[in-house]
Design an enzyme around this catalytic site. Sequence first.
Site, PDB file in Angstrom:
ATOM      1  N   TYR A  79      39.062  47.199  31.779  1.00 19.01           N
ATOM      2  CA  TYR A  79      38.136  48.284  32.120  1.00 19.01           C
ATOM      3  C   TYR A  79      37.162  48.473  30.963  1.00 19.01           C
ATOM      4  O   TYR A  79      37.564  48.445  29.799  1.00 19.01           O
ATOM      5  CB  TYR A  79      38.891  49.596  32.364  1.00 19.01           C
ATOM      6  CG  TYR A  79      38.843  49.997  33.811  1.00 19.01           C
ATOM      7  CD1 TYR A  79      37.611  50.201  34.434  1.00 19.01           C
ATOM      8  CD2 TYR A  79      40.000  50.159  34.562  1.00 19.01           C
ATOM      9  CE1 TYR A  79      37.539  50.545  35.768  1.00 19.01           C
ATOM     10  CE2 TYR A  79      39.931  50.511  35.897  1.00 19.01           C
ATOM     11  CZ  TYR A  79      38.695  50.704  36.497  1.00 19.01           C
ATOM     12  OH  TYR A  79      38.625  51.042  37.813  1.00 19.01           O
ATOM     13  N   GLU A  81      34.086  50.836  31.252  1.00 19.36           N
ATOM     14  CA  GLU A  81      32.995  51.744  31.635  1.00 19.36           C
ATOM     15  C   GLU A  81      32.267  52.234  30.392  1.00 19.36           C
ATOM     16  O   GLU A  81      32.884  52.486  29.353  1.00 19.36           O
ATOM     17  CB  GLU A  81      33.561  52.927  32.426  1.00 19.36           C
ATOM     18  CG  GLU A  81      33.792  52.544  33.876  1.00 19.36           C
ATOM     19  CD  GLU A  81      34.702  53.492  34.611  1.00 19.36           C
ATOM     20  OE1 GLU A  81      35.912  53.462  34.322  1.00 19.36           O
ATOM     21  OE2 GLU A  81      34.197  54.246  35.454  1.00 19.36           O
ATOM     22  N   ASP A 256      11.812  44.212  43.125  1.00 17.77           N
ATOM     23  CA  ASP A 256      13.106  43.592  43.422  1.00 17.77           C
ATOM     24  C   ASP A 256      12.833  42.092  43.593  1.00 17.77           C
ATOM     25  O   ASP A 256      12.310  41.658  44.624  1.00 17.77           O
ATOM     26  CB  ASP A 256      13.650  44.221  44.706  1.00 17.77           C
ATOM     27  CG  ASP A 256      14.945  43.591  45.175  1.00 17.77           C
ATOM     28  OD1 ASP A 256      15.328  42.530  44.649  1.00 17.77           O
ATOM     29  OD2 ASP A 256      15.559  44.148  46.099  1.00 17.77           O
ATOM     30  N   THR A 285      19.254  39.940  41.956  1.00 16.51           N
ATOM     31  CA  THR A 285      20.621  39.441  42.037  1.00 16.51           C
ATOM     32  C   THR A 285      20.651  38.184  41.176  1.00 16.51           C
ATOM     33  O   THR A 285      19.606  37.666  40.772  1.00 16.51           O
ATOM     34  CB  THR A 285      21.033  39.080  43.480  1.00 16.51           C
ATOM     35  OG1 THR A 285      20.045  38.205  44.018  1.00 16.51           O
ATOM     36  CG2 THR A 285      21.163  40.308  44.347  1.00 16.51           C
ATOM     37  N   LYS A 288      21.126  33.983  43.924  1.00 17.34           N
ATOM     38  CA  LYS A 288      20.251  33.335  44.919  1.00 17.34           C
ATOM     39  C   LYS A 288      19.560  32.154  44.236  1.00 17.34           C
ATOM     40  O   LYS A 288      20.235  31.243  43.770  1.00 17.34           O
ATOM     41  CB  LYS A 288      19.284  34.360  45.506  1.00 17.34           C
ATOM     42  CG  LYS A 288      19.990  35.491  46.267  1.00 17.34           C
ATOM     43  CD  LYS A 288      19.012  36.401  46.964  1.00 17.34           C
ATOM     44  CE  LYS A 288      19.688  37.433  47.825  1.00 17.34           C
ATOM     45  NZ  LYS A 288      20.018  38.675  47.123  1.00 17.34           N
ATOM     46  N   ARG A 294      27.753  35.932  41.957  1.00 21.11           N
ATOM     47  CA  ARG A 294      27.268  37.070  42.750  1.00 21.11           C
ATOM     48  C   ARG A 294      27.191  38.281  41.842  1.00 21.11           C
ATOM     49  O   ARG A 294      28.195  38.662  41.219  1.00 21.11           O
ATOM     50  CB  ARG A 294      28.230  37.392  43.891  1.00 21.11           C
ATOM     51  CG  ARG A 294      28.519  36.250  44.805  1.00 21.11           C
ATOM     52  CD  ARG A 294      29.130  36.722  46.090  1.00 21.11           C
ATOM     53  NE  ARG A 294      28.109  37.272  46.930  1.00 21.11           N
ATOM     54  CZ  ARG A 294      27.247  36.532  47.622  1.00 21.11           C
ATOM     55  NH1 ARG A 294      27.317  35.223  47.607  1.00 21.11           N
ATOM     56  NH2 ARG A 294      26.315  37.100  48.349  1.00 21.11           N
TER      57      ARG A 294
HETATM   58  N1  DSN Z   1      21.541  39.355  52.009  1.00 18.92           N
HETATM   59  C1  DSN Z   1      20.410  38.979  51.205  1.00 18.92           C
HETATM   60  C2  DSN Z   1      19.518  38.018  51.905  1.00 18.92           C
HETATM   61  O1  DSN Z   1      20.025  37.241  52.673  1.00 18.92           O
HETATM   62  O2  DSN Z   1      18.327  38.022  51.688  1.00 18.92           O
HETATM   63  C3  DSN Z   1      19.669  40.133  50.711  1.00 18.92           C
HETATM   64  O3  DSN Z   1      20.532  41.127  50.315  1.00 18.92           O
END
Ligand code: DSN
Length: 491
Positions: A79, A81, A256, A285, A288, A294
């Site tokens: 932990y 935090e 974003d 994120t 991607k 993730r």
């Molecule tokens: N789920 C993602 C996407 O496929 O674009 C975005 O959160």
Amino acid sequence: MTADPVTASSAAPGAEYADTASAAYQAALQVIESVEPRIAAATRKELADQRDSLKLIASENYASPAVLLTMGTWLSDKYAEGTIGHRFYAGCQNVDVVESVAAEHARELFGAPYAYAQPHSGIDANLVAFWAILATRVEAPGLAELGAKHVNDLSEADWESLRNKLGNQRLLGMSLDAGGHLTHGFRPNISGKMFHQRSYGTDPETGLLDYDKLAAAAREFKPLILVGGYSAYPRRVNFAKLREIADEVGATLMVDMAHFAGLVAGKVFTGDENPVPFAHVTTTTTHKSLRGPRGGLVLAQPEYSDAVDKGCPMVLGGPLSHVMAAKAVALAEARQPSFQAYAQRVADNAKSLAEGFLKRGARLVTGGTDNHIVLLDVTSFGLTGRQAESALLDAGVVTNRNSIPADPNGAWYTSGIRFGTPALTTRGFGAAEFDRVAELVVDVLNNTQPTQASSGPSKAKYTLADGTAERIHAASAEMLAANPLYPGLTL
Ligand code: DSN
């Protein structure tokens, strides 16, 4: 040239540790099997499925064995935090190192003054950003003004007034059907409930972002937060223009970049197309196009960094230390020259995929692409997105259905299929393979017929002509075999 860490072949990626990674996974699965064999079996099967299909989901990728292995350690058990050096738990010295290294790589990679590596996901990163902006921008009365020494002294009326101030701010983001994300003010999402929201769309003829209309909407609505970025818009955005609009109306620009962070990291999006210098707060994120674990990240200009740093406990619980460690490894990989070559191939391959569709008569939203996304309008095949997605899956082509602007079939059935090139580019696919992918997709869709359900027309039912799935599987198998996923990894 530096080796790419995923598509390991003797000439490239991760070859130097492929055997070691394979041994590590064999051992891990043996241990898992002894406790819960169904989980070991599903994990093995997932690798086989990913190896055997054309993964074209624009938000997915294949992380390197180094990134994946980093997540499976005892860092998970701690932990932590709080913030680096200021934790609510004892014994966080190693997590401090992990979080510092992740943040350092993020700052260096993106040229950001401040980076926060704790968010567990993209929505968490956006919530941290929203509340950091509210905390910085909204002049809520302080405790002293309210005549209180401690938050516990505030009356219900004081809280009511604070909630009204913080909860009624204005947010302007791209609409879902134009390619925006759920967290950019979509009504069913918390962002559409906690803010007084309005959306901007794209030009009905061209499908392109109309900056003049966006500026007019911002002047009229006067948002506190202007959100840039997208999940399904197949074009680059001029973030210098977005910042001008934000400045003119006194808005904070939050971008974003979850989808295209890899193209920013890989220096494909530079100048006005790189949001980081223009946005007050940038979120992303890490899994991607950036090809990490993730998770989420927030980058901020100095005036927002103190508030972002309070993401935990403001919005988040304990950080996932094992995932922050994997973010650090992925960000270190993304700082290698091989990642820039990868990112350029992602964009080049998307062009090839788009051209492959166009020359076979398909209609694309915006008429093409200049990022990693291609959005195919399947109405000309007489199909809904749902029917097309299922038929493609039958043929081993993994995609997701997606709304198109002014979608006649709504957000569930949709009229589009979104394709992305990051994953198959990681496997080594080039322009010729993506042209062939377009050919196979068009073949499937030309051989798919919508069918009627007994109780009336169904937007989900379809039949695929006999032999189509087998033909497409066979054609993809050749390309997949020539571009193996995690070569050297045997389970
Ligand atoms: N789920 C993602 C996407 O496929 O674009 C975005 O959160």
